[in-house]
Design a protein around this motif. Structure first.
Motif, mmCIF file in Angstrom:
data_model
loop_
_atom_site.group_PDB
_atom_site.id
_atom_site.type_symbol
_atom_site.label_atom_id
_atom_site.label_comp_id
_atom_site.label_asym_id
_atom_site.label_seq_id
_atom_site.Cartn_x
_atom_site.Cartn_y
_atom_site.Cartn_z
ATOM 1 N N LEU A 78 0.851 -1.192 0.000
ATOM 2 C CA LEU A 78 0.000 0.000 0.000
ATOM 3 C C LEU A 78 0.883 1.236 0.000
ATOM 4 C CD1 LEU A 78 -2.624 -1.038 2.721
ATOM 5 C CD2 LEU A 78 -2.668 -1.487 0.263
ATOM 6 N N ASP A 79 0.654 2.139 -0.956
ATOM 7 C CA ASP A 79 1.398 3.393 -1.002
ATOM 8 C C ASP A 79 1.006 4.261 0.196
ATOM 9 O OD1 ASP A 79 3.047 5.404 -1.860
ATOM 10 O OD2 ASP A 79 1.968 5.831 -3.715
ATOM 11 N N THR A 80 1.831 5.249 0.489
ATOM 12 C CA THR A 80 1.593 6.106 1.648
ATOM 13 C C THR A 80 0.213 6.751 1.604
ATOM 14 O OG1 THR A 80 3.964 6.616 1.617
ATOM 15 C CG2 THR A 80 2.563 7.982 3.017
ATOM 16 N N GLU A 130 -7.990 -6.505 6.951
ATOM 17 C CA GLU A 130 -7.728 -7.697 7.767
ATOM 18 C C GLU A 130 -7.748 -8.962 6.918
ATOM 19 O OE1 GLU A 130 -6.939 -8.175 10.872
ATOM 20 O OE2 GLU A 130 -7.200 -6.205 11.793
ATOM 21 N N ARG A 131 -8.505 -8.938 5.814
ATOM 22 C CA ARG A 131 -8.610 -10.130 4.955
ATOM 23 C C ARG A 131 -7.279 -10.474 4.289
ATOM 24 N NH1 ARG A 131 -14.036 -11.875 4.210
ATOM 25 N NH2 ARG A 131 -15.259 -10.750 5.771
ATOM 26 N N ILE A 132 -6.387 -9.502 4.180
ATOM 27 C CA ILE A 132 -5.117 -9.766 3.480
ATOM 28 C C ILE A 132 -3.920 -9.453 4.375
ATOM 29 C CG2 ILE A 132 -6.030 -9.356 1.149
ATOM 30 C CD1 ILE A 132 -4.695 -6.530 1.418
ATOM 31 N N ARG A 133 -4.131 -9.392 5.682
ATOM 32 C CA ARG A 133 -3.081 -8.897 6.570
ATOM 33 C C ARG A 133 -1.800 -9.715 6.463
ATOM 34 N NH1 ARG A 133 -4.651 -9.076 12.671
ATOM 35 N NH2 ARG A 133 -2.443 -8.521 12.779
ATOM 36 N N LEU A 134 -1.902 -11.017 6.232
ATOM 37 C CA LEU A 134 -0.697 -11.848 6.203
ATOM 38 C C LEU A 134 0.135 -11.615 4.952
ATOM 39 C CD1 LEU A 134 -2.051 -15.213 7.657
ATOM 40 C CD2 LEU A 134 -0.791 -13.380 8.824
ATOM 41 N N ARG A 135 -0.424 -10.937 3.971
ATOM 42 C CA ARG A 135 0.338 -10.653 2.751
ATOM 43 C C ARG A 135 0.649 -9.162 2.601
ATOM 44 N NH1 ARG A 135 -2.971 -11.507 -0.731
ATOM 45 N NH2 ARG A 135 -4.622 -12.532 0.401
ATOM 46 N N LEU A 136 0.270 -8.372 3.588
ATOM 47 C CA LEU A 136 0.655 -6.959 3.588
ATOM 48 C C LEU A 136 2.130 -6.833 3.968
ATOM 49 C CD1 LEU A 136 -2.341 -5.228 5.413
ATOM 50 C CD2 LEU A 136 -1.649 -4.847 3.041
ATOM 51 N N TRP A 137 2.811 -5.935 3.274
ATOM 52 C CA TRP A 137 4.223 -5.660 3.586
ATOM 53 C C TRP A 137 4.445 -4.159 3.512
ATOM 54 C CZ3 TRP A 137 8.165 -3.846 0.110
ATOM 55 C CH2 TRP A 137 9.451 -3.823 0.683
ATOM 56 N N LEU A 138 5.111 -3.604 4.522
ATOM 57 C CA LEU A 138 5.296 -2.155 4.628
ATOM 58 C C LEU A 138 6.729 -1.772 4.304
ATOM 59 C CD1 LEU A 138 3.817 0.501 5.591
ATOM 60 C CD2 LEU A 138 5.006 0.154 7.767
ATOM 61 N N PRO A 139 6.983 -1.138 3.155
ATOM 62 C CA PRO A 139 8.325 -0.609 2.886
ATOM 63 C C PRO A 139 8.695 0.475 3.902
ATOM 64 C CG PRO A 139 6.991 -0.671 0.878
ATOM 65 C CD PRO A 139 6.061 -0.913 2.033
ATOM 66 N N LEU A 187 0.560 -3.526 -6.080
ATOM 67 C CA LEU A 187 0.837 -2.193 -5.539
ATOM 68 C C LEU A 187 -0.422 -1.349 -5.644
ATOM 69 C CD1 LEU A 187 2.878 0.001 -4.541
ATOM 70 C CD2 LEU A 187 3.346 0.472 -6.945
ATOM 71 N N VAL A 188 -0.799 -0.715 -4.552
ATOM 72 C CA VAL A 188 -2.026 0.092 -4.512
ATOM 73 C C VAL A 188 -1.634 1.542 -4.255
ATOM 74 C CG1 VAL A 188 -4.315 0.352 -3.486
ATOM 75 C CG2 VAL A 188 -3.201 -1.901 -3.523
ATOM 76 N N THR A 189 -2.042 2.435 -5.137
ATOM 77 C CA THR A 189 -1.701 3.848 -4.987
ATOM 78 C C THR A 189 -2.839 4.720 -5.493
ATOM 79 O OG1 THR A 189 -0.127 5.605 -5.564
ATOM 80 C CG2 THR A 189 -0.507 3.892 -7.216
ATOM 81 N N ALA A 190 -3.051 5.845 -4.806
ATOM 82 C CA ALA A 190 -4.015 6.842 -5.256
ATOM 83 C C ALA A 190 -3.356 7.894 -6.136
ATOM 84 C CB ALA A 190 -4.666 7.527 -4.051
#
Length: 471
Positions: free
Chosen positions: A40-42, A64-73, A258-261
């Motif tokens: 997730l982008d900032t 929460e549905r994808i929490r185990l695959r979330l990664w924070l740069p 990658l998710v960005t607005a």
């Protein structure tokens, strides 16, 4: 294309550029949601501070549905922690200023109506000698009459602003005292938070962005050249390098979502071109595949949360989708601005300077030629901004502000290289001996024919007078 076609070297090598994003199958997209690494982008995280409490809770529950695959740069985490106060303060400031701005706009509307009435009154006298009709208009269209017509709209607009203030639970001070977002985001990521790159690595990447990627408009991040430091201008590239590094690790999935607005400036999305809608930059998919052997998918927050709902059964109300879309379109309220130095290095969007030229009423080839020369970019950006500020044209979406002027009526020059007003010569420029003018403005305006020179002088004069009032 058939399967046989996709095996041809030319098509295989440039598949990212030939792929139709709109034709991507649901099954291929679903793989990214079920098995991909999600970044997730900032702006996606900071927008949590923009939502109403109910929408925020639905969004966090969906994540929460994808929490185990979330990664924070590290870059995202740093910008998120540093940016929280700014987002909340900017929203609070916008809501605080909104009533005054609404009243100002309605007063302008009243003024325009009365100006139109006076114009018709003048025509009646000039061409019909109809003083009686003029008198009728003077009695019927008065300031009080127009104000009365506008009052219901004014009341409705101000009521909406009041409701907006009541719906949001966060003020600038509450971020420190009782932040409802940060703890939940921290729980979502758990241990999946990247360590900071070494100072040497960051320095090398910033230099790579400054000297190679940004000047050659290689995404991501080349549109951030106007930020106040090279480090901030390189923010998207620093994030990208972390994503590539993570994709290269042995335990990383081979799918990166990658998710960005950030879809308007060209950092992550290629603009519409020859009838083709905007799309994520194919060069990013090519680069990630070449360097890490991973596949990339980029989505907007709207697309992403719709995907969580569709593939992972997250419960998201229609009102929350609308709030996600509105907030993503508005951004995090951090306006891009250009100073004189960064403007000189930044090429305006295609057609923007010419649109400003026409909006200002400029007509001569001498000024138009200056719109095509890279050495006149400071003038080009100034003209783009000046015509927007004067109301001669509507600014384009995502158009940056400029934080420099063409002239000043201050007692001292804004910078050592500025020239006295006498450099513009006689004829049309006020306060010759008590004004200062930017050299790039002297160069263009000084060589312009009389008609265009007067227009440029007027724009610079109004800008300088407004700056003097603010100061």
């Amino acid at each position: 294309m058939t399967d046989a076609d996709t095996d041809l070297p030319l098509i295989r090598q440039y598949r990212a550029w030939l792929r139709d994003e709109g034709a991507a199958g649901d099954s291929a997209r679903e793989e990214f949601f079920r098995h991909g690494l999600v970044v997730l982008d900032t702006n996606v995280l900071l927008n949590l501070y923009q939502y109403t409490p109910s929408a925020r809770n639905e969004v966090l529950d969906a994540l929460e549905r994808i929490r185990l695959r979330l990664w924070l740069p590290h870059q995202v985490g740093l910008e998120f922690v540093q940016g929280r106060h700014r987002v909340v303060a900017n929203r609070a400031d916008a809501l605080k200023k909104a009533p005054g701005l609404v009243n100002q706009k309605l007063q302008q509307a009243q003024h325009v109506v009365l100006e139109a009435a006076r114009h018709v009154q003048d025509l009646l006298v000039r061409y019909a000698q109809d003083s009686d009709a003029k008198a009728v208009l003077e009695r019927e269209i008065t300031g009080e009459a127009v104000k009365g017509l506008l009052r219901p709209w004014s009341d409705a607009l101000l009521a909406h602003i009041k409701n907006l203030k009541a719906e949001h639970d966060l003020g600038p001070g509450s971020v420190d005292r009782n932040d409802p977002v940060l703890p939940r985001v921290a729980e979502l990521y758990g241990q999946r938070v990247a360590k900071p790159p070494s100072p040497q690595t960051i320095r090398h990447r910033v230099e790579e962005a400054r000297t190679y990627r940004i000047p050659n408009r290689i995404p991501p991040g080349f549109s951030d050249v106007g930020k106040d430091t090279s480090l901030r201008s390189a923010g998207d590239y620093l994030l990208w390098e972390e994503v590539v590094d993570r994709a290269c690790q042995a335990d990383a999935p081979d799918l990166i979502l990658l998710v960005t607005a950030d879809t308007n400036k060209g950092d992550w999305y290629q603009a519409e071109e020859q009838g083709r809608p905007p799309r994520p930059w194919p060069s990013l998919a090519d680069e990630l595949h070449a360097r890490a052997g991973a596949d990339l998918r980029i989505e907007t927050p709207q697309q992403f949360f719709q995907g969580i709902h569709e593939f992972l059964d997250a419960d998201i109300a229609d009102a929350t989708y609308q709030e996600i879309e509105r907030t993503a379109d508005a951004g995090d309220s951090e306006e891009q601005s250009l100073d004189e130095y960064s403007a000189a290095l930044t090429e305006p969007p295609d057609g923007a300077a010419l649109a400003a030229y026409r909006a200002a009423g400029l007509t001569t080839s001498a000024v138009r030629d200056a719109l095509e020369v890279p050495s006149h970019r400071a003038f080009q950006w100034w003209l783009i901004n000046a015509t927007a500020q004067s109301g001669q044209r509507h600014p384009a979406e995502g158009e940056p502000q400029i934080d420099y002027v063409a002239a000043s009526f201050a007692s001292t020059p804004p910078a050592p290289h500025w020239e006295p007003g006498t450099a513009l010569g006689a004829g049309g420029w006020p306060q010759h001996r008590t004004s200062w003018v930017a050299p790039w403005f002297v160069q263009v305006a000084g060589s312009a024919p009389h008609a265009d020179r007067r227009i440029l002088h007027r724009l610079a004069q109004h800008e300088a007078e407004a700056a003097a009032i603010r100061d």
